[in-house]
Design a protein around this motif. Structure first.
Motif, PDB file in Angstrom:
ATOM      1  N   ASP A  19       0.831  -1.210   0.000  1.00  0.00           N
ATOM      2  CA  ASP A  19       0.000   0.000   0.000  1.00  0.00           C
ATOM      3  C   ASP A  19       0.865   1.259   0.000  1.00  0.00           C
ATOM      4  OD1 ASP A  19      -2.149  -1.666   0.042  1.00  0.00           O
ATOM      5  OD2 ASP A  19      -2.679  -1.300   2.127  1.00  0.00           O
ATOM      6  N   ASP A  20       1.964   1.239   0.764  1.00  0.00           N
ATOM      7  CA  ASP A  20       2.846   2.417   0.782  1.00  0.00           C
ATOM      8  C   ASP A  20       3.398   2.705  -0.619  1.00  0.00           C
ATOM      9  OD1 ASP A  20       2.547   3.010   3.446  1.00  0.00           O
ATOM     10  OD2 ASP A  20       4.449   2.115   4.089  1.00  0.00           O
ATOM     11  N   VAL A  21       3.847   1.651  -1.301  1.00  0.00           N
ATOM     12  CA  VAL A  21       4.412   1.865  -2.648  1.00  0.00           C
ATOM     13  C   VAL A  21       3.311   2.331  -3.608  1.00  0.00           C
ATOM     14  CG1 VAL A  21       5.601   0.771  -4.606  1.00  0.00           C
ATOM     15  CG2 VAL A  21       6.360   0.294  -2.265  1.00  0.00           C
ATOM     16  N   ALA A  22       2.111   1.766  -3.472  1.00  0.00           N
ATOM     17  CA  ALA A  22       0.985   2.223  -4.304  1.00  0.00           C
ATOM     18  C   ALA A  22       0.729   3.713  -4.048  1.00  0.00           C
ATOM     19  CB  ALA A  22      -0.273   1.408  -3.985  1.00  0.00           C
ATOM     20  N   ASN A  23       0.785   4.112  -2.784  1.00  0.00           N
ATOM     21  CA  ASN A  23       0.561   5.527  -2.456  1.00  0.00           C
ATOM     22  C   ASN A  23       1.679   6.416  -2.995  1.00  0.00           C
ATOM     23  OD1 ASN A  23      -1.924   5.304  -1.144  1.00  0.00           O
ATOM     24  ND2 ASN A  23      -0.965   4.704   0.781  1.00  0.00           N
ATOM     25  N   ILE A  24       2.917   5.932  -2.925  1.00  0.00           N
ATOM     26  CA  ILE A  24       4.040   6.724  -3.448  1.00  0.00           C
ATOM     27  C   ILE A  24       3.889   6.910  -4.965  1.00  0.00           C
ATOM     28  CG2 ILE A  24       6.542   6.703  -3.910  1.00  0.00           C
ATOM     29  CD1 ILE A  24       6.872   5.347  -1.141  1.00  0.00           C
ATOM     30  N   LEU A  25       3.582   5.815  -5.667  1.00  0.00           N
ATOM     31  CA  LEU A  25       3.445   5.912  -7.130  1.00  0.00           C
ATOM     32  C   LEU A  25       2.313   6.888  -7.495  1.00  0.00           C
ATOM     33  CD1 LEU A  25       3.945   2.149  -8.093  1.00  0.00           C
ATOM     34  CD2 LEU A  25       5.523   4.023  -8.589  1.00  0.00           C
ATOM     35  N   THR A  26       1.191   6.769  -6.785  1.00  0.00           N
ATOM     36  CA  THR A  26       0.061   7.668  -7.038  1.00  0.00           C
ATOM     37  C   THR A  26       0.473   9.122  -6.780  1.00  0.00           C
ATOM     38  OG1 THR A  26      -1.490   5.942  -6.392  1.00  0.00           O
ATOM     39  CG2 THR A  26      -2.322   8.201  -6.312  1.00  0.00           C
ATOM     40  N   HIS A  27       1.165   9.323  -5.655  1.00  0.00           N
ATOM     41  CA  HIS A  27       1.581  10.669  -5.265  1.00  0.00           C
ATOM     42  C   HIS A  27       2.522  11.294  -6.308  1.00  0.00           C
ATOM     43  CE1 HIS A  27       2.608  13.935  -2.615  1.00  0.00           C
ATOM     44  NE2 HIS A  27       3.887  13.625  -2.660  1.00  0.00           N
ATOM     45  N   VAL A  28       3.546  10.555  -6.726  1.00  0.00           N
ATOM     46  CA  VAL A  28       4.499  11.166  -7.673  1.00  0.00           C
ATOM     47  C   VAL A  28       3.856  11.387  -9.044  1.00  0.00           C
ATOM     48  CG1 VAL A  28       6.619  10.427  -6.502  1.00  0.00           C
ATOM     49  CG2 VAL A  28       5.659   8.960  -8.298  1.00  0.00           C
ATOM     50  N   ILE A  29       2.988  10.472  -9.455  1.00  0.00           N
ATOM     51  CA  ILE A  29       2.313  10.637 -10.758  1.00  0.00           C
ATOM     52  C   ILE A  29       1.458  11.908 -10.741  1.00  0.00           C
ATOM     53  CG2 ILE A  29       0.432   9.676 -12.189  1.00  0.00           C
ATOM     54  CD1 ILE A  29       1.709   6.876 -11.630  1.00  0.00           C
ATOM     55  N   GLN A  30       0.732  12.103  -9.641  1.00  0.00           N
ATOM     56  CA  GLN A  30      -0.173  13.262  -9.580  1.00  0.00           C
ATOM     57  C   GLN A  30       0.574  14.571  -9.316  1.00  0.00           C
ATOM     58  OE1 GLN A  30      -3.215  11.871  -6.860  1.00  0.00           O
ATOM     59  NE2 GLN A  30      -4.280  10.824  -8.535  1.00  0.00           N
ATOM     60  N   TYR A  32       3.798  15.338  -9.903  1.00  0.00           N
ATOM     61  CA  TYR A  32       4.733  15.780 -10.942  1.00  0.00           C
ATOM     62  C   TYR A  32       4.168  15.595 -12.352  1.00  0.00           C
ATOM     63  CZ  TYR A  32       7.761  15.983  -6.929  1.00  0.00           C
ATOM     64  OH  TYR A  32       8.270  16.296  -5.706  1.00  0.00           O
ATOM     65  N   GLN A  33       2.863  15.313 -12.417  1.00  0.00           N
ATOM     66  CA  GLN A  33       2.191  15.189 -13.722  1.00  0.00           C
ATOM     67  C   GLN A  33       2.925  14.203 -14.633  1.00  0.00           C
ATOM     68  OE1 GLN A  33      -0.821  17.067 -14.869  1.00  0.00           O
ATOM     69  NE2 GLN A  33      -0.904  16.766 -12.661  1.00  0.00           N
ATOM     70  N   HIS A 125      12.295  10.102 -19.995  1.00  0.00           N
ATOM     71  CA  HIS A 125      12.272  11.525 -20.314  1.00  0.00           C
ATOM     72  C   HIS A 125      13.244  12.232 -19.358  1.00  0.00           C
ATOM     73  CE1 HIS A 125      10.804  15.643 -20.553  1.00  0.00           C
ATOM     74  NE2 HIS A 125      10.299  15.307 -21.730  1.00  0.00           N
ATOM     75  N   PRO A 126      13.987  13.256 -19.831  1.00  0.00           N
ATOM     76  CA  PRO A 126      14.984  13.905 -18.955  1.00  0.00           C
ATOM     77  C   PRO A 126      14.409  14.422 -17.639  1.00  0.00           C
ATOM     78  CG  PRO A 126      15.133  14.748 -21.200  1.00  0.00           C
ATOM     79  CD  PRO A 126      14.007  13.775 -21.188  1.00  0.00           C
ATOM     80  N   HIS A 127      13.092  14.733 -17.619  1.00  0.00           N
ATOM     81  CA  HIS A 127      12.487  15.226 -16.372  1.00  0.00           C
ATOM     82  C   HIS A 127      11.788  14.121 -15.590  1.00  0.00           C
ATOM     83  CE1 HIS A 127      13.567  19.072 -17.774  1.00  0.00           C
ATOM     84  NE2 HIS A 127      12.688  19.095 -18.753  1.00  0.00           N
ATOM     85  N   GLY A 128      12.019  12.868 -15.972  1.00  0.00           N
ATOM     86  CA  GLY A 128      11.280  11.776 -15.351  1.00  0.00           C
ATOM     87  C   GLY A 128      12.001  11.115 -14.184  1.00  0.00           C
ATOM     88  N   MET A 129      11.416  10.005 -13.720  1.00  0.00           N
ATOM     89  CA  MET A 129      12.048   9.278 -12.611  1.00  0.00           C
ATOM     90  C   MET A 129      11.957   7.770 -12.822  1.00  0.00           C
ATOM     91  SD  MET A 129       9.562   9.336  -9.273  1.00  0.00           S
ATOM     92  CE  MET A 129       9.598  11.089  -9.031  1.00  0.00           C
ATOM     93  N   ILE A 130      12.934   7.073 -12.205  1.00  0.00           N
ATOM     94  CA  ILE A 130      12.928   5.608 -12.251  1.00  0.00           C
ATOM     95  C   ILE A 130      12.709   5.116 -10.827  1.00  0.00           C
ATOM     96  CG2 ILE A 130      14.252   3.518 -12.804  1.00  0.00           C
ATOM     97  CD1 ILE A 130      15.722   5.053 -14.937  1.00  0.00           C
ATOM     98  N   ASN A 186      16.976  15.169 -13.069  1.00  0.00           N
ATOM     99  CA  ASN A 186      16.752  16.600 -12.880  1.00  0.00           C
ATOM    100  C   ASN A 186      16.427  16.875 -11.404  1.00  0.00           C
ATOM    101  OD1 ASN A 186      15.717  19.172 -12.741  1.00  0.00           O
ATOM    102  ND2 ASN A 186      14.672  19.043 -14.719  1.00  0.00           N
ATOM    103  N   ILE A 187      17.471  17.128 -10.627  1.00  0.00           N
ATOM    104  CA  ILE A 187      17.282  17.266  -9.175  1.00  0.00           C
ATOM    105  C   ILE A 187      16.405  18.476  -8.849  1.00  0.00           C
ATOM    106  CG2 ILE A 187      18.478  17.377  -6.947  1.00  0.00           C
ATOM    107  CD1 ILE A 187      21.011  16.548  -8.557  1.00  0.00           C
ATOM    108  N   ASP A 188      16.537  19.569  -9.643  1.00  0.00           N
ATOM    109  CA  ASP A 188      15.763  20.780  -9.353  1.00  0.00           C
ATOM    110  C   ASP A 188      14.256  20.520  -9.388  1.00  0.00           C
ATOM    111  OD1 ASP A 188      18.069  22.109  -9.101  1.00  0.00           O
ATOM    112  OD2 ASP A 188      18.068  22.923 -11.135  1.00  0.00           O
ATOM    113  N   ARG A 189      13.849  19.679 -10.340  1.00  0.00           N
ATOM    114  CA  ARG A 189      12.409  19.403 -10.468  1.00  0.00           C
ATOM    115  C   ARG A 189      11.879  18.645  -9.251  1.00  0.00           C
ATOM    116  NH1 ARG A 189       8.670  15.835 -14.337  1.00  0.00           N
ATOM    117  NH2 ARG A 189       6.804  17.042 -13.889  1.00  0.00           N
ATOM    118  N   PHE A 190      12.748  17.870  -8.616  1.00  0.00           N
ATOM    119  CA  PHE A 190      12.282  17.008  -7.535  1.00  0.00           C
ATOM    120  C   PHE A 190      12.883  17.414  -6.186  1.00  0.00           C
ATOM    121  CE2 PHE A 190      12.010  14.427 -11.438  1.00  0.00           C
ATOM    122  CZ  PHE A 190      10.657  14.156 -11.419  1.00  0.00           C
TER     123      PHE A 190
END
Ligand SMILES: C[S@@+](CC[C@H](N)C(=O)[O-])C[C@H]1O[C@@H](n2cnc3c(N)ncnc32)[C@H](O)[C@@H]1O
Length: 207
Positions: A19-30, A32-33, A125-130, A186-190
């Motif tokens: 559930d925590d990982v599901a919440n993290i994925l939801t949070h970052v998707i929403q 950081y668009q 994408h250069p502004h994305g995350m893994i 892109n550390i500035d974005r995050f």
């Protein structure tokens, strides 16, 4: 549908994100668009549904035929079916479409994390995350497990060294799920991502 897939996975011992990982994925998707996701390791499409529900379009690769077919059946019946694209293939040899993704989520064979990272990071994408899941492997102690598990633990240690010394990515391993690693270029974005996630998860757990 998401709850149904989760219940099915639990009943059939299919490993899925916590559930925590599901919440993290939801949070970052929403927050950081993040609009497009490449997932390595569909299983039966629980995490793909979580990320699609959060607003992303998800491409997800699974090499196990039985799981892929179960995932297909779930997706066909899902209101999110237009946002989930299932790919039946081995991610190690898959010929990826030439496009970039805002988020790459690696949740497949632990022994191959470096290979997955190296193969797919070019599609980020250069502004994305893994995001890579399951880095702790239940905190197993190498001296107390069998040889095969010990090899896996060694490979996970190698991945941690690899990711933390990577020149192009800033990475944090966070104590959620079974250890989740978030890498960005892109550390500035995050800015302050780690503390934002900590606060978010704390609030979620309290409510
Ligand atoms: C932990 S499960 C994924 C769980 C899923 N992400 C979820 O939370 O609903 C890992 C999956 O990765 C798949 N897998 C392992 N190695 C793979 C590879 N090389 N290519 C594609 N899928 C792979 C396994 O068959 C398994 O179903």
């Amino acid at each position: 549908m998401i709850q149904h897939i989760k219940t099915h996975a639990i009943q059939h011992n299919i490993p899925i994100i916590t559930d925590d990982v599901a919440n993290i994925l939801t949070h970052v998707i929403q927050t950081y668009q993040l609009k497009s996701v490449l997932e390595i390791g569909t299983a039966t499409s629980y995490s793909a549904h979580v990320m699609a529900q959060a607003g992303a379009e998800v491409w997800s690769i699974e090499r196990n035929k039985e799981r892929f077919e179960i995932a297909q059946a779930f997706v066909e019946k899902s209101h999110l079916k237009h946002n989930i694209h299932l790919i039946y293939d081995d991610a190690l040899t898959h010929a990826c479409e030439n496009k970039t993704f805002d988020l790459i989520f690696i949740d497949a064979a632990k022994s191959q994390y470096i290979n997955f990272f190296n193969k797919y990071e070019q599609y980020l994408h250069p502004h994305g995350m893994i995001v890579v899941d399951n880095l702790y492997f239940h905190h197993l102690k190498p001296s107390l497990v069998k040889r095969h598990t010990r090899q896996l633990l060694k490979k996970l240690e190698k991945f941690k060294e690899f990711i933390q010394s990577h020149q192009e990515y800033e990475s944090k391993i966070m104590p959620y799920g079974d250890g989740v690693c978030i890498s960005v270029k892109n550390i500035d974005r995050f800015q302050d991502l780690e503390s934002k996630i900590d606060i978010f998860i704390k609030n979620k757990r309290e409510h």
